[in-house]
Scaffold this motif. Structure first.
Motif, PDB file in Angstrom:
ATOM      1  N   SER A  25      -4.054  -7.349  -6.390  1.00 39.19           N
ATOM      2  CA  SER A  25      -3.111  -8.520  -5.384  1.00 39.19           C
ATOM      3  C   SER A  25      -4.351  -9.001  -4.321  1.00 39.19           C
ATOM      4  CB  SER A  25      -2.065  -7.770  -4.770  1.00 39.19           C
ATOM      5  OG  SER A  25      -2.613  -6.766  -3.464  1.00 39.19           O
ATOM      6  N   SER A  26      -3.802 -10.032  -3.545  1.00 35.56           N
ATOM      7  CA  SER A  26      -4.910 -10.672  -2.715  1.00 35.56           C
ATOM      8  C   SER A  26      -5.638  -9.861  -1.789  1.00 35.56           C
ATOM      9  CB  SER A  26      -4.282 -11.996  -2.515  1.00 35.56           C
ATOM     10  OG  SER A  26      -3.490 -11.615  -1.038  1.00 35.56           O
ATOM     11  N   LYS A  27      -4.784  -8.982  -1.079  1.00 37.22           N
ATOM     12  CA  LYS A  27      -5.334  -8.429  -0.013  1.00 37.22           C
ATOM     13  C   LYS A  27      -5.638  -9.362   1.208  1.00 37.22           C
ATOM     14  CE  LYS A  27      -6.329  -3.678  -1.380  1.00 37.22           C
ATOM     15  NZ  LYS A  27      -7.361  -2.676  -1.396  1.00 37.22           N
ATOM     16  N   TYR A  53      -3.773   0.447   5.193  1.00 34.05           N
ATOM     17  CA  TYR A  53      -3.276  -0.389   4.056  1.00 34.05           C
ATOM     18  C   TYR A  53      -2.539   0.474   2.685  1.00 34.05           C
ATOM     19  CZ  TYR A  53      -2.927  -3.887   0.257  1.00 34.05           C
ATOM     20  OH  TYR A  53      -2.492  -4.707  -0.598  1.00 34.05           O
ATOM     21  N   ASN A  80       2.434  -3.142  -1.499  1.00 30.09           N
ATOM     22  CA  ASN A  80       3.762  -3.512  -1.135  1.00 30.09           C
ATOM     23  C   ASN A  80       4.706  -2.593  -1.912  1.00 30.09           C
ATOM     24  OD1 ASN A  80       5.962  -5.142  -0.078  1.00 30.09           O
ATOM     25  ND2 ASN A  80       6.228  -6.055  -1.974  1.00 30.09           N
TER      26      ASN A  80
END
Ligand code: FAD
Length: 536
Positions: free
Chosen positions: A306-308, A406, A409
């Motif tokens: 994912s893009s982070k 972090y 999701n």
């Protein structure tokens, strides 16, 4: 004509690219300031219970904020200007400074959140009384609030597949309006995310991003620039707290969290994680090398699945419109969908104000379950937050969160579902804790997602995640859980990564009956064959 002097108040818009505050008539003198509002670093009453306090910006978020400010200050200095830094109440500070530099205007960006809007409102009032012009823009969303539907009728018709933007003409009239005094929209946004996204896509266009200014027109003053506080200084109020006062966290837990964040802060100081430059590089790197092959179903996004970009989007060190433009160039449509999802939560927060902090949330239908206060279930609350519930996916997620600020999701969804639907603890305790722990905390995304996954938000399906089945599907090799749960590192049996209580001697007793963490199909499979992983 009197000389225009603009004081720019930076909030979560820590960038120069696509920042409308720097686009003004050429001869306007510009000064920029960022203010550390003590409300964000000092303990405040928690949302969930009177006896507890919380801190809105925890160690991981503060670390990234410092990097973003250092980078912004450097960029402004390279352009002949500076970023002034203060620690105080923003309204007092700005009004005093505006007088000192004889500002004719003060400009800032809307920030979703009840407190954030109250500060903005107080400042507007104070400046009006002083006869100083104020200008408030919206720069955090993909779609500008002036461009989305404005009436219930417009929202309704633009949800239809037959709706044609070109023939309507309604949105074009508003296209160039920039000023937006209040963050509240004129009409209710659709409560279902899919409807909101369809309507925005059909009705509005994403505005073109603005380039960063080449120089910033400024004049010398006697104003002291001020120092960016160190992370250790910002963490002082937190470390003075008594055992258990911050969301029930023990002193040793808080000390450990601060220690981990300080270490990471040092490691990240070279690349200035979270800053504008870091964010633009991250965007290009991700789109060029990983976006096309990213497997977005993974619980584990370590290998660029994912893009982070949530951290710079939350700090405003990258513009959602720049992410959009690059995503279009690389045909990365899922990233655009995610920005629209983010817009849905931001718009909801802007519109709902303090209602997003209510226990009853903003439900599609009344929630029927019972929630316990985390204080009444302090033992399981502590197990959940420290990653010791016994269920690997949930525990790995909470441990990753503590270590880095972090987690993906998918993992956040499982942690939220487990706390609210299995442990039956008030969702606001989870949202308070995430707010404190996350490096990428954003009021709309955090509180909106918590409502959504606890059943008092806009989820029409009212999902309940079964964490063992979720792990089987989204972390099928168990690589993610073994990375974060050191007790599983040396265990070879794959099955143990999903049901360790059966395979690892001395494994803690799971906090809820493991059968509740399986879907009906997986439960049947386990009963029939005695194991879940096919290759064993
Ligand atoms: C309980 C819970 C709390 C959350 N709290 C936050 C929060 O405080 N801040 C935050 O930015 N996100 C939050 N999210 C949303 C999401 O988990 C993160 O945005 C995402 O994991 C960030 O990783 P990424 O940047 O690699 O996302 P990508 O998958 O690469 O998505 C790109 C961007 O789209 C946005 N986005 C993606 N998914 C969502 C979503 N579900 N809701 C809102 N925006 C989204 C983010 O800005 C993200 O950076 C939360 C989700 C849950 C379930």
């Amino acid at each position: 004509m009197t000389k225009q002097i603009r004081l720019i108040w930076h909030r979560r818009d820590l960038r120069l690219h696509d920042n409308v505050l720097y686009h003004q008539q050429d001869d306007t003198i510009l000064y920029s300031i960022f203010i550390f509002d003590p409300a964000f670093t000092e303990p405040r009453p928690s949302t969930v219970c009177r006896e507890w306090q919380t801190v809105w910006m925890g160690p991981h978020a503060l670390s990234a904020l410092i990097h973003a400010l250092q980078s912004l200050r450097l960029s402004l200095r390279e352009r002949g200007s500076d970023l002034w830094i203060r620690s105080s109440d923003p309204v007092e500070c700005i009004t005093k400074l505006a007088r000192q530099v004889k500002a004719t205007q003060v400009a800032w960006h809307v920030e979703p959140g009840w407190y954030e809007e109250q500060v903005s409102r107080r400042l507007r009032l104070a400046l009006t009384q002083m006869g100083i012009e104020w200008i408030v823009y919206t720069g955090c969303t993909l779609y500008h609030p002036d461009d989305v539907p404005q009436t219930a009728h417009e929202w309704k018709i633009s949800q239809s597949r037959k709706y044609k933007k070109e023939t309507s003409g309604m949105q074009r009239v508003r296209q160039h309006s920039q000023r937006n005094g209040s963050s509240l929209l004129q009409s209710q946004v659709p409560p279902i995310m899919g409807n909101f996204r369809t309507a925005c896509r059909n009705f509005a266009s994403v505005r073109r991003s603005l380039p960063a200014p080449v120089t910033v027109n400024t004049e010398p003053t006697t104003v002291e620039p001020g120092e960016i506080p160190t992370l250790a200084q910002l963490l002082e109020p937190l470390l003075l707290q008594q055992d258990g006062s911050i969301l029930g966290l023990r002193r040793d837990q808080i000390e450990q969290l601060c220690k981990v964040a300080m270490k990471r802060h040092e490691e990240d100081s070279g690349c200035q994680r979270g800053s504008e430059l870091w964010a633009l590089e991250r965007l290009n790197f991700f789109l060029q090398h990983h976006a096309a092959t990213a497997d977005r179903s993974r619980a584990d996004v370590e290998l660029n699945h994912s893009s982070k970009l949530s951290l710079p989007l939350a700090l405003g060190s990258i513009s959602p419109r720049v992410v959009y433009e690059q995503a279009v160039l690389h045909s990365c449509s899922w990233l655009i969908s995610h920005l629209e999802m983010r817009d849905f939560f931001l718009y909801t927060a802007m519109q709902a104000g303090s209602k997003i902090y209510r226990k009853e949330g903003l439900p599609m239908r009344a929630y029927k379950g019972e929630w316990f206060s985390p204080r009444d279930r302090s033992e399981v609350w502590d197990k959940w937050l420290s990653g010791t519930t016994g269920f690997p996916l949930v525990d790995a997620g909470m441990r990753e969160l503590i270590a880095t600020g972090y987690c993906s999701n998918r993992v956040r969804q499982n942690c939220a579902s487990f706390l609210t639907k299995d442990l039956e603890i008030d969702w606001r305790a989870g949202a308070d804790l995430f707010q404190f722990m996350l490096e990428d905390h954003c009021v709309g995304a955090n509180w909106g997602n918590w409502m959504y996954f606890s059943g008092v938000g806009s989820d029409p399906k009212n999902r309940h995640f079964r964490s063992i089945s979720q792990a089987l599907r989204y972390d099928p090799t168990g690589a993610y859980v073994t990375r974060w749960i050191h007790e599983l590192k040396d265990i070879d049996a794959k099955e143990a990564r999903f049901r360790p209580w059966e395979h690892v001697s001395g494994w803690r007793i799971p906090v809820v009956n493991p059968a509740t963490q399986l879907t009906w199909d997986d439960s049947r499979k386990l009963n029939e064959q005695g194991y879940l992983c096919d290759n064993e």
